[in-house]
Design a protein around this motif. Structure first.
Motif, short mmCIF file in Angstrom:
data_model
loop_
_atom_site.label_atom_id
_atom_site.label_comp_id
_atom_site.label_asym_id
_atom_site.label_seq_id
_atom_site.Cartn_x
_atom_site.Cartn_y
_atom_site.Cartn_z
N SER A 1 -26.33 11.58 5.00
CA SER A 1 -26.73 10.34 4.35
C SER A 1 -26.33 9.16 5.21
O SER A 1 -25.35 9.22 5.97
N PHE A 2 -27.10 8.08 5.11
CA PHE A 2 -26.80 6.85 5.84
C PHE A 2 -27.10 5.68 4.91
O PHE A 2 -28.13 5.67 4.21
N GLY A 3 -26.20 4.70 4.89
CA GLY A 3 -26.39 3.60 3.97
C GLY A 3 -25.85 2.28 4.48
O GLY A 3 -25.08 2.22 5.45
N VAL A 4 -26.26 1.22 3.81
CA VAL A 4 -25.81 -0.15 4.09
C VAL A 4 -25.27 -0.73 2.80
O VAL A 4 -25.87 -0.57 1.72
N GLU A 5 -24.13 -1.39 2.89
CA GLU A 5 -23.47 -1.96 1.72
C GLU A 5 -23.21 -3.45 1.95
O GLU A 5 -22.73 -3.85 3.01
N PHE A 6 -23.55 -4.26 0.95
CA PHE A 6 -23.28 -5.70 0.97
C PHE A 6 -22.33 -6.01 -0.17
O PHE A 6 -22.53 -5.58 -1.31
N ASN A 7 -21.26 -6.77 0.12
CA ASN A 7 -20.26 -7.07 -0.88
C ASN A 7 -19.75 -8.49 -0.68
O ASN A 7 -19.13 -8.81 0.34
N HIS A 8 -20.07 -9.38 -1.64
CA HIS A 8 -19.64 -10.77 -1.52
C HIS A 8 -19.58 -11.39 -2.91
O HIS A 8 -20.52 -11.25 -3.71
N GLY B 1 -18.50 -7.72 9.99
CA GLY B 1 -18.06 -8.99 9.45
C GLY B 1 -17.40 -8.78 8.10
O GLY B 1 -16.81 -7.73 7.82
N ASN B 2 -17.52 -9.79 7.23
CA ASN B 2 -16.89 -9.72 5.92
C ASN B 2 -17.85 -9.34 4.80
O ASN B 2 -17.44 -9.17 3.66
N GLU C 1 -8.09 11.47 9.91
CA GLU C 1 -8.51 10.32 9.13
C GLU C 1 -7.93 9.05 9.74
O GLU C 1 -6.73 8.95 9.99
N PHE C 2 -8.82 8.06 9.96
CA PHE C 2 -8.43 6.82 10.63
C PHE C 2 -8.92 5.62 9.82
O PHE C 2 -10.04 5.62 9.31
N ASN C 3 -8.08 4.59 9.74
CA ASN C 3 -8.47 3.37 9.03
C ASN C 3 -7.69 2.19 9.59
O ASN C 3 -6.47 2.17 9.56
N ASN C 4 -8.42 1.20 10.12
CA ASN C 4 -7.77 -0.03 10.60
C ASN C 4 -8.30 -1.27 9.90
O ASN C 4 -8.29 -2.37 10.44
N ASN C 5 -8.81 -1.08 8.68
CA ASN C 5 -9.39 -2.13 7.83
C ASN C 5 -10.78 -2.56 8.26
O ASN C 5 -11.47 -3.23 7.50
N GLN C 6 -11.22 -2.22 9.45
CA GLN C 6 -12.58 -2.50 9.88
C GLN C 6 -13.38 -1.21 10.02
O GLN C 6 -14.53 -1.13 9.63
N THR C 7 -12.73 -0.20 10.57
CA THR C 7 -13.36 1.10 10.81
C THR C 7 -12.62 2.18 10.05
O THR C 7 -11.39 2.26 10.10
N TYR C 8 -13.37 2.97 9.32
CA TYR C 8 -12.82 4.14 8.64
C TYR C 8 -13.62 5.36 9.08
O TYR C 8 -14.84 5.34 9.06
N GLU D 1 0.83 -1.19 0.00
CA GLU D 1 0.00 0.00 0.00
C GLU D 1 0.87 1.25 0.00
O GLU D 1 1.96 1.27 0.60
N GLN D 2 0.39 2.29 -0.67
CA GLN D 2 1.11 3.55 -0.67
C GLN D 2 0.99 4.21 0.70
O GLN D 2 -0.08 4.24 1.30
N ASN D 3 2.10 4.75 1.17
CA ASN D 3 2.12 5.32 2.52
C ASN D 3 1.35 6.62 2.63
O ASN D 3 0.88 6.98 3.70
N GLU D 4 1.18 7.33 1.50
CA GLU D 4 0.62 8.67 1.59
C GLU D 4 -0.90 8.69 1.69
O GLU D 4 -1.49 9.74 1.77
N THR D 5 -1.55 7.55 1.65
CA THR D 5 -3.00 7.59 1.73
C THR D 5 -3.53 6.49 2.60
O THR D 5 -3.00 5.39 2.65
N LEU D 6 -4.59 6.80 3.35
CA LEU D 6 -5.31 5.81 4.13
C LEU D 6 -6.54 5.32 3.38
O LEU D 6 -7.07 4.26 3.69
N ASN D 7 -6.98 6.09 2.44
CA ASN D 7 -8.29 5.87 1.84
C ASN D 7 -8.22 4.77 0.78
O ASN D 7 -8.00 5.03 -0.39
N GLN D 8 -8.38 3.52 1.17
CA GLN D 8 -8.23 2.40 0.27
C GLN D 8 -9.42 2.26 -0.66
O GLN D 8 -10.50 2.74 -0.40
N VAL D 9 -9.17 1.50 -1.73
CA VAL D 9 -10.25 1.13 -2.64
C VAL D 9 -10.98 -0.07 -2.04
O VAL D 9 -10.38 -1.06 -1.65
N VAL D 10 -12.30 0.04 -1.95
CA VAL D 10 -13.09 -1.06 -1.40
C VAL D 10 -13.69 -1.91 -2.51
O VAL D 10 -13.94 -3.10 -2.33
N ILE D 11 -13.95 -1.33 -3.70
CA ILE D 11 -14.44 -2.08 -4.85
C ILE D 11 -13.58 -1.70 -6.04
O ILE D 11 -13.57 -0.54 -6.46
N SER D 12 -12.84 -2.66 -6.59
CA SER D 12 -11.86 -2.34 -7.62
C SER D 12 -12.47 -2.26 -9.01
O SER D 12 -11.98 -1.54 -9.87
#
Length: 820
Positions: A601-608, A550-551, A514-521, A148-159
């Protein structure tokens, strides 16, 4: 291998010619006694990176020249070890390349043994590997780990989001990567502003990218940035084509809510465009043409530290009229003086010449790996000449030429400095100038009308980024801007002249965590704006949270306060030949207030398994709009009143992607109402109140080099105001005007359009690649109404006649591109 050559030379009475450097590290199994020389040569060709060529009965050449191999690999993330689908795999300095599949795997044939493979993925460090190290053999393909690039925390969640090259990030923004962009229905180019309309909540009620509506907002409420330069003009052909050449634009970031505190203006959205930012190792570029324009771009490495990028585009519509141009012209000018006024002039002939061009250039200088300087320029130009000739009272032929010019010129510069592993700074500045000028000769009154609208803005921004730890970043900064807007009108008969100029200075401080630990952003920000002229201070909190459950599931919460001081007013009757009706104006903190928005805005996302379902509810309130900037086609058109609008609704998207196809369906339900306290009734539907909107599409790779895309749009018709039945007109002083009924009380028929596109890529030479795209907009040739208003019948002042603006009819286009 060095020990094997003497054995073979003695046994078969041959001589090997080779470079010791090429063969000294090659290890092979000893040949069998029963093997012939040809069998041994074939085996060595297959299992080594060497190329054995039998010259005659005695001599055999051993080289690495022209050796072709197959390479393969498996690309995974260094953060979690998961496969990276959609990663770019390109043979350096060649047109050959591919993207990784669902499992992160890739394979390329006929790659030179001495060539290098470049692997890249948004949010990760780019790496370069030798092709021979990725050679496909008896063992499994090599696993490649991208960091991962060090300069950003904001990862791609859907490529791969909707189509190749569209990606969704953790903060809810969407990234459009133009270099990898697939096809979308109807498009023959990766048009930046047309493409983002595939996203739910973003559409254009009149098919124009000069009128993009994000969650019920007007186009001027979108902040458009090009390499940090604020742009005030977005379209060619008065909104049918994006004014930004996509082939040097590396990515586009679209944010509807939860914007970083770094940005203000644009109370509806932020569209942030970035051009390529790396110095190439060799000269590369491309050129192409479609039925409207031709373009070219070039990347030139002057040295290892200095590079130049250039792109240019020009229409040939003033020389050649294609069916595509004819449809675009009819759609753009159907309600202007070019197609209305001249019909009333006796014995008149008319002609028009229209063309556009744009260019951009970027100078890149890397002092070292930690200090990089950039300078860039962009210019956008539209020109329309309109000629009318007529016979005067003496029977002599006279002619008058009207002209409309539209320009947006921008300059910018930046200095990016990395001081250590934890601290970096960026200093940017820009200058933006927008002009629209018109000279209108009105034959029937022998009058010369000159109009001008000019915007000048300079800006300076300094921001610092501090990495507190692996998961936490702190952004701070200061921004200064000065904006001046001029509006001028001159009339020859009777003599009249009016010029108005306003200037506004703004200072802003911003900060966000800005905080990101792969579970919480989460991203929590605050921006303070001070308007020096009004001694007015506006505080803008920002919030963006995403929590994985979860996943499979994730919850999203976003909110923001924003403001905007420059807006557009619309005059459908008088401005700029009736072709361009928008003038930029500046807030005066009185009759024209600073627009302020509050959005949540508030939303729910499902990805599998590459199935993504996203549901998001939103609420948006924008205060400080004026009646003059909403484009009313009723008796509110000339009323000076300020008010607000409230948009609320739900966006739904389901997207399924696979190795060879992607399909999606999106649906938006929204309710959008005005409130003008000084108008009766005070509450009524917004001009862009589209209650239901559905889009769907499917992209399919029939073969590796052949892709098709088809899809459509259905939405309810926009509101309009009809005349009062049995009393359609009224006397207003010395004139008769239309007597309108309840504002926006009716709706146009539903808008339905189906589009299709195909793309075929082919290799011209090893270093040159060609692409052919063909597309059809409105393949069913449906006549959609996009606007309706009324005028007094010139033959019966007691009646009103309906004017109906229609969308593009069946419009084909085809493009050919060459990349080297």
């Amino acid at each position: 291998m060095l020990e094997l050559f003497p054995v073979l030379e003695a046994k078969f009475e041959v001589k090997f010619s080779y470079s010791e450097t090429d063969v000294k590290d090659v290890i092979v199994d000893a040949p069998q006694e029963s093997e012939t020389l040809n069998q041994i040569i074939d085996r060595l060709n297959a299992v080594t990176h060497l190329n054995f060529k039998i010259l005659d009965a005695r001599y055999i050449a051993v080289t690495t020249i022209d050796k072709k191999i197959a390479v393969c690999g498996l690309v995974i993330s260094g953060a979690d070890g998961l496969p990276l689908m959609g990663a770019s795999v390109v043979v350096q300095n060649a047109s050959k390349g591919t993207i990784t599949n669902i499992e992160g795997g890739f394979r390329l044939d006929d790659v030179g043994i001495n060539q290098q493979i470049v692997l890249s993925y948004l949010g990760y460090e780019t790496i370069v590997l030798n092709a021979k190290d990725l050679r496909e053999g008896d063992t499994a393909c090599k696993t490649i780990v991208l960091k991962e690039q060090n300069e950003t925390l904001n990862q791609v969640v859907i490529s791969k989001f909707l189509t190749t090259g569209l990606q969704k990030r953790l903060d809810g923004s969407t990234i459009l990567n133009t270099e990898k962009f697939g096809v979308l229905p109807g498009l023959t180019e990766p048009d930046v502003l047309q493409s983002i309309q595939a996203l739910p909540g973003i559409e254009s009620v009149n098919e124009s990218i000069a009128n993009i509506n994000v969650r019920g907002g007007t186009n001027d409420q979108n902040l458009i940035l090009w390499d940090g330069i604020k742009m005030y003009h977005s379209g060619h052909f008065f909104g049918l084509i994006s004014a930004y050449n996509p082939y040097l634009t590396s990515k586009v970031e679209v944010t509807k809510n939860g914007t970083s505190s770094e940005f203000s203006d644009g109370v509806s959205s932020t569209i942030n465009m970035f051009t390529k930012n790396e110095i190439a190792e060799t000269i590369s570029g491309g050129f192409g043409a479609n039925l409207i324009h031709a373009d070219a771009y070039l990347e030139v490495p002057i040295s290892k530290k200095l590079g130049l990028h250039f792109s240019g585009r020009r229409s040939f519509t003033d020389v050649f009229s294609s069916p595509t141009y004819d449809n675009y012209f009819k759609r753009s000018f159907q309600d202007s003086e070019l197609t209305t006024n001249s019909d009333n002039i006796s014995e008149s002939n008319r002609s028009s010449d229209f063309f556009f061009y744009d260019y951009s250039a970027k100078l890149l200088f890397d002092l070292n790996d930690n200090h990089k300087f950039r300078a860039h320029v962009i210019s956008i130009h539209n020109n329309l000449d309109y000629n009318e000739s007529y016979a005067n009272n003496q029977g002599e032929t006279e002619s008058k030429t009207s002209n409309l010019k539209q320009d947006n010129l921008g300059f910018g510069g930046s200095w990016n400095a990395v001081w250590n592993d934890s601290f970096s700074t960026e200093l940017t500045s820009f200058y933006s100038k927008y002009n629209v000028d018109a000279i209108d000769f009105r034959i029937e009154t022998d009058q010369r009308l000159t109009q001008a609208n000019e915007v000048l803005e300079t800006g300076l921004k300094l921001k610092t980024l501090l990495k507190l730890n692996k998961s936490l970043n702190l952004l701070n900064g200061y921004q200064f801007s000065e904006i001046g807007i001029l509006n001028g009108t001159t009339v020859s008969a009777p003599s009249y002249e009016k010029t108005k100029k306003d200037v506004l200075l703004n200072h802003a401080l911003f900060s966000e965590l800005e905080f990101n630990n792969n579970q919480t952003y989460f991203r929590l920000g605050l921006r303070g704006n001070y308007f020096q002229k009004f001694s007015k201070f506006i505080l803008e909190p920002r919030l963006n949270v995403r929590q994985k459950l979860g996943n499979l599931f994730a919850l999203k919460l976003q909110g923001e306060f924003k403001n905007q001081s420059a807006t557009q007013i619309i005059d459908f009757q008088d401005d700029f030949l009736g072709v361009e009706n928008r003038r930029w104006i500046l807030a005066n903190n009185g009759s024209i207030p600073i627009s302020e928005s509050k959005q949540g805005s508030f939303g729910v996302e499902f990805n599998h398994n590459n199935l993504m379902v996203d549901v998001e509810g939103f609420y948006k309130y924008v205060d400080g709009i004026t009646a003059s900037n909403q484009g009313f086609y009723n008796n509110f058109q000339y009323i000076n009143a300020s008010g607000s609008y409230t948009a609320k609704g739900v966006e739904f998207l389901i997207n399924k992607t696979a190795d060879r196809f992607s399909t999606w369906v999106s649906y938006t339900y929204s309710v959008n109402d005005y409130e003008f306290k000084n108008i009766t009734p005070s509450v009524f539907p917004n001009n862009v109140d589209i209650r239901h909107s559905v889009s769907m599409a499917i992209n399919y790779n029939v073969f590796e080099d052949f892709e098709v895309s088809t899809g459509g749009i259905w939405r309810t018709g926009q509101p309009y105001t009809k005349p009062l039945e049995s009393n359609e007109t009224v006397q207003d002083g010395n004139s008769v005007i239309v007597n309108y009924d309840t504002p926006n009380g009716e709706n146009l028929d539903d808008f339905i359009r189906w589009d299709a596109s195909v793309r075929y890529q082919f290799e011209i030479t090893n270093d040159i690649e060609g692409t052919v795209r063909a597309g059809v907009i409105n393949i069913l040739n449906r006549k959609n109404s996009i606007n309706r208003y009324y005028e007094v019948d010139p033959n019966d002042s007691d009646s009103a006649i309906m004017v109906n603006n229609t969308s593009l009819g069946l419009t084909p286009n085809i493009s050919l591109r060459v990349k080297f």
